[in-house]
Design a protein around this motif. Sequence first.
Motif, PDB file in Angstrom:
ATOM      1  N   VAL A   1       0.801  -0.862  -0.188  1.00 53.24           N
ATOM      2  CA  VAL A   1       0.174   0.181  -0.107  1.00 53.24           C
ATOM      3  C   VAL A   1       1.093   1.388   0.252  1.00 53.24           C
TER       4      VAL A   1
ATOM      5  N   ASP B   1      -7.590  16.433   9.754  1.00 55.20           N
ATOM      6  CA  ASP B   1      -6.849  14.687   9.969  1.00 55.20           C
ATOM      7  C   ASP B   1      -6.837  14.576  11.276  1.00 55.20           C
TER       8      ASP B   1
ATOM      9  N   HIS C   1      -9.238  11.827  12.559  1.00 60.90           N
ATOM     10  CA  HIS C   1      -9.552   9.706  11.989  1.00 60.90           C
ATOM     11  C   HIS C   1      -7.385   9.870  13.240  1.00 60.90           C
TER      12      HIS C   1
ATOM     13  N   CYS D   1      -0.308   8.442   4.789  1.00 62.80           N
ATOM     14  CA  CYS D   1      -1.659   8.752   5.139  1.00 62.80           C
ATOM     15  C   CYS D   1      -1.171   7.298   3.866  1.00 62.80           C
ATOM     16  N   VAL D   2      -2.122   6.349   3.851  1.00 65.69           N
ATOM     17  CA  VAL D   2      -2.170   5.945   2.990  1.00 65.69           C
ATOM     18  C   VAL D   2      -2.860   6.962   1.435  1.00 65.69           C
TER      19      VAL D   2
ATOM     20  N   LYS E   1      -3.768   6.779  -1.497  1.00 70.47           N
ATOM     21  CA  LYS E   1      -5.268   6.406  -2.515  1.00 70.47           C
ATOM     22  C   LYS E   1      -6.144   7.260  -1.383  1.00 70.47           C
ATOM     23  N   SER E   2      -6.356   6.907  -0.473  1.00 62.64           N
ATOM     24  CA  SER E   2      -7.700   7.628   0.494  1.00 62.64           C
ATOM     25  C   SER E   2      -7.330   8.609   1.337  1.00 62.64           C
ATOM     26  N   GLY E   3      -5.974   8.977   1.650  1.00 58.20           N
ATOM     27  CA  GLY E   3      -5.401   9.799   2.381  1.00 58.20           C
ATOM     28  C   GLY E   3      -5.401   9.478   3.836  1.00 58.20           C
ATOM     29  N   PHE E   4      -6.576   8.505   4.035  1.00 59.44           N
ATOM     30  CA  PHE E   4      -6.248   7.538   5.435  1.00 59.44           C
ATOM     31  C   PHE E   4      -5.021   7.534   6.732  1.00 59.44           C
TER      32      PHE E   4
END
Length: 161
Positions: free
Chosen positions: A7, A18, A21, A49-50, A52-55
């Motif tokens: 990932v 942010d 989260h 962050c991941v 693709k998702s920004g998580f």
Amino acid sequence: MPTEIVVPLLIRDLTEADLPHCGWSGSRLHLEHVARELGRDDADYLVACVAKSGFPVGKGLIDYRKTAGAGTIGQLAVHPALQSCGIGTALLLAAEERIRAHGLSHAELGVEVENPRARALYERLGYVAYGTEPDGWDEVAPDGSIRRYETTCTLMRKPIT
């Protein structure tokens, strides 16, 4: 047979958006403190962050005022479900790049004496112990009261020039 999934991570500046989260990184008091500190011009907060998702899955602080000639890395945290996946290493290396970009010659950090796993990571990355100091912070107890957490940290340093 286990399947390995890679990932991609993005490491960038932490923003107030942010923080909701990042509950895995500390108590409500900690996140309120981080929110107040985000505007400092003598510090950087990073978040992993991941891509693709920004998580957010990791975060840390670089304080440029604590020690002359060094950036002090602190508040490192990685989502518990993703520890030992290289996220902490990626955050540390990104922090060292920021410190280098500020023209400083050393990175420093403190690790709780009771956290040998984190200390082993820092040693693998070239950090060397040079002393100890007491540390502490307020945290929320399970009953909702606020208590003071006291600990001793091993101070570690690494040249980054």
